[in-house]
Design a protein around this motif. Sequence first.
Motif, PDB file in Angstrom:
ATOM      1  N   SER A  41      61.826  -9.819 -25.246  1.00  0.00           N
ATOM      2  CA  SER A  41      61.608 -10.801 -26.306  1.00  0.00           C
ATOM      3  C   SER A  41      60.383 -11.628 -25.940  1.00  0.00           C
ATOM      4  O   SER A  41      60.401 -12.358 -24.946  1.00  0.00           O
ATOM      5  CB  SER A  41      62.843 -11.691 -26.435  1.00  0.00           C
ATOM      6  OG  SER A  41      62.611 -12.720 -27.365  1.00  0.00           O
ATOM      7  N   TYR A  42      59.316 -11.504 -26.725  1.00  0.00           N
ATOM      8  CA  TYR A  42      58.070 -12.179 -26.345  1.00  0.00           C
ATOM      9  C   TYR A  42      57.271 -12.576 -27.580  1.00  0.00           C
ATOM     10  O   TYR A  42      57.499 -12.089 -28.690  1.00  0.00           O
ATOM     11  CB  TYR A  42      57.206 -11.262 -25.466  1.00  0.00           C
ATOM     12  CG  TYR A  42      56.511 -10.156 -26.231  1.00  0.00           C
ATOM     13  CD1 TYR A  42      55.214 -10.336 -26.727  1.00  0.00           C
ATOM     14  CD2 TYR A  42      57.154  -8.949 -26.499  1.00  0.00           C
ATOM     15  CE1 TYR A  42      54.585  -9.334 -27.458  1.00  0.00           C
ATOM     16  CE2 TYR A  42      56.534  -7.947 -27.228  1.00  0.00           C
ATOM     17  CZ  TYR A  42      55.250  -8.149 -27.705  1.00  0.00           C
ATOM     18  OH  TYR A  42      54.624  -7.169 -28.440  1.00  0.00           O
ATOM     19  N   GLU A  43      56.302 -13.480 -27.373  1.00  0.00           N
ATOM     20  CA  GLU A  43      55.274 -13.802 -28.358  1.00  0.00           C
ATOM     21  C   GLU A  43      53.947 -13.752 -27.623  1.00  0.00           C
ATOM     22  O   GLU A  43      53.873 -14.097 -26.435  1.00  0.00           O
ATOM     23  CB  GLU A  43      55.488 -15.193 -28.962  1.00  0.00           C
ATOM     24  CG  GLU A  43      56.748 -15.325 -29.810  1.00  0.00           C
ATOM     25  CD  GLU A  43      56.679 -14.571 -31.127  1.00  0.00           C
ATOM     26  OE1 GLU A  43      55.553 -14.199 -31.543  1.00  0.00           O
ATOM     27  OE2 GLU A  43      57.742 -14.351 -31.740  1.00  0.00           O
ATOM     28  N   TRP A  44      52.896 -13.316 -28.318  1.00  0.00           N
ATOM     29  CA  TRP A  44      51.586 -13.152 -27.675  1.00  0.00           C
ATOM     30  C   TRP A  44      50.484 -13.449 -28.677  1.00  0.00           C
ATOM     31  O   TRP A  44      50.608 -13.087 -29.860  1.00  0.00           O
ATOM     32  CB  TRP A  44      51.446 -11.718 -27.146  1.00  0.00           C
ATOM     33  CG  TRP A  44      50.189 -11.445 -26.370  1.00  0.00           C
ATOM     34  CD1 TRP A  44      50.038 -11.522 -24.999  1.00  0.00           C
ATOM     35  CD2 TRP A  44      48.904 -11.028 -26.882  1.00  0.00           C
ATOM     36  NE1 TRP A  44      48.750 -11.194 -24.653  1.00  0.00           N
ATOM     37  CE2 TRP A  44      48.028 -10.892 -25.786  1.00  0.00           C
ATOM     38  CE3 TRP A  44      48.414 -10.776 -28.170  1.00  0.00           C
ATOM     39  CZ2 TRP A  44      46.693 -10.499 -25.926  1.00  0.00           C
ATOM     40  CZ3 TRP A  44      47.080 -10.403 -28.318  1.00  0.00           C
ATOM     41  CH2 TRP A  44      46.241 -10.259 -27.202  1.00  0.00           C
TER      42      TRP A  44
ATOM     43  N   ARG B 232      61.567 -18.102 -30.541  1.00  0.00           N
ATOM     44  CA  ARG B 232      61.103 -17.987 -31.916  1.00  0.00           C
ATOM     45  C   ARG B 232      59.765 -18.704 -32.023  1.00  0.00           C
ATOM     46  O   ARG B 232      59.627 -19.834 -31.592  1.00  0.00           O
ATOM     47  CB  ARG B 232      62.130 -18.639 -32.842  1.00  0.00           C
ATOM     48  CG  ARG B 232      61.814 -18.587 -34.315  1.00  0.00           C
ATOM     49  CD  ARG B 232      63.043 -19.036 -35.126  1.00  0.00           C
ATOM     50  NE  ARG B 232      63.474 -20.386 -34.789  1.00  0.00           N
ATOM     51  CZ  ARG B 232      62.985 -21.494 -35.345  1.00  0.00           C
ATOM     52  NH1 ARG B 232      61.998 -21.413 -36.236  1.00  0.00           N
ATOM     53  NH2 ARG B 232      63.438 -22.687 -35.017  1.00  0.00           N
ATOM     54  N   ARG B 233      58.783 -18.017 -32.576  1.00  0.00           N
ATOM     55  CA  ARG B 233      57.471 -18.633 -32.721  1.00  0.00           C
ATOM     56  C   ARG B 233      57.487 -19.666 -33.849  1.00  0.00           C
ATOM     57  O   ARG B 233      58.089 -19.439 -34.896  1.00  0.00           O
ATOM     58  CB  ARG B 233      56.427 -17.557 -33.025  1.00  0.00           C
ATOM     59  CG  ARG B 233      55.012 -18.086 -33.059  1.00  0.00           C
ATOM     60  CD  ARG B 233      54.058 -16.923 -32.945  1.00  0.00           C
ATOM     61  NE  ARG B 233      52.691 -17.319 -33.190  1.00  0.00           N
ATOM     62  CZ  ARG B 233      51.663 -16.487 -33.146  1.00  0.00           C
ATOM     63  NH1 ARG B 233      51.878 -15.200 -32.870  1.00  0.00           N
ATOM     64  NH2 ARG B 233      50.450 -16.899 -33.362  1.00  0.00           N
TER      65      ARG B 233
ATOM     66  N   LEU C 178      50.321 -21.618 -28.321  1.00  0.00           N
ATOM     67  CA  LEU C 178      51.413 -20.781 -28.819  1.00  0.00           C
ATOM     68  C   LEU C 178      52.700 -21.603 -28.809  1.00  0.00           C
ATOM     69  O   LEU C 178      53.380 -21.709 -27.786  1.00  0.00           O
ATOM     70  CB  LEU C 178      51.536 -19.535 -27.927  1.00  0.00           C
ATOM     71  CG  LEU C 178      52.561 -18.472 -28.288  1.00  0.00           C
ATOM     72  CD1 LEU C 178      52.481 -18.078 -29.752  1.00  0.00           C
ATOM     73  CD2 LEU C 178      52.364 -17.242 -27.406  1.00  0.00           C
TER      74      LEU C 178
ATOM     75  N   CYS D  29      56.552 -22.467 -29.587  1.00  0.00           N
ATOM     76  CA  CYS D  29      57.783 -21.683 -29.736  1.00  0.00           C
ATOM     77  C   CYS D  29      58.998 -22.599 -29.696  1.00  0.00           C
ATOM     78  O   CYS D  29      58.950 -23.703 -29.162  1.00  0.00           O
ATOM     79  CB  CYS D  29      57.923 -20.670 -28.601  1.00  0.00           C
ATOM     80  SG  CYS D  29      56.600 -19.456 -28.490  1.00  0.00           S
TER      81      CYS D  29
END
Length: 238
Positions: A53-56, A76-77, A89, A91
Amino acid sequence: SSEQAMKIVTWNCNCALRSKTHLLDDLEADILVVQECEDPSRSTDKYLEWAGSYEWIGDKKHKGLGVFAKRSTSLRRLPWPDEGLRSFLPCQINDSITLLAVWTKGGNSIPSYIAQLWSYLQIHKDKLASPNTVVCGDFNSNRQWDRLRRTGNHSDVVSEFAEIDIHSVYHALTDEDHGEEQTATFYMNRNIDKPYHIDYVFASSHLLYKNASSMQVGSPAKWLEHSDHLPIIVDLDT
């Protein structure tokens, strides 16, 4: 829910995170904020699987800003506009903590690294003003360079955060002043004789002044062969 500690790590990995993930696994963090890492969706299958589970975000697929949720942590972004400022970024963690991951970069109309963060705060300060906020990353900044900038320098950013009761975990727990840090987070060209403190974890005092807060900076002996930055490892009582 019962009170529990959350371990957050920020580290500028100096690229090629896919070959360094084992170092972070050893830390058993809940949240990893990593600067200069590659986009998992455009890298190796093994790295994508590790990312979970990631954001980039990033301009180049091999060098961006990533947030990785581990150990059943939810991520969650948040849809905050960055208005061209780089790189931020935001979140939501476990629907309870607002995390702003930071990797300041010069460019656009604002050449100074730290002024990018100062400008971002002018837009989103009210959203960060909660008792459960963490802001962390590579700020590329220290109070020792204040005189180079008239507006939006390091001390200005520290003051902006203080106004919404957010403070540097390192400075709160060591009682050292900004610009007087005894422990470096970055060694120019990995040279042990060129130490700087430019990576930070800031947190709401509500999180910071509970008993379970602790902080450590990774040791040069272990980390410098892998990056010019050392990780900051923080346990917060959430």
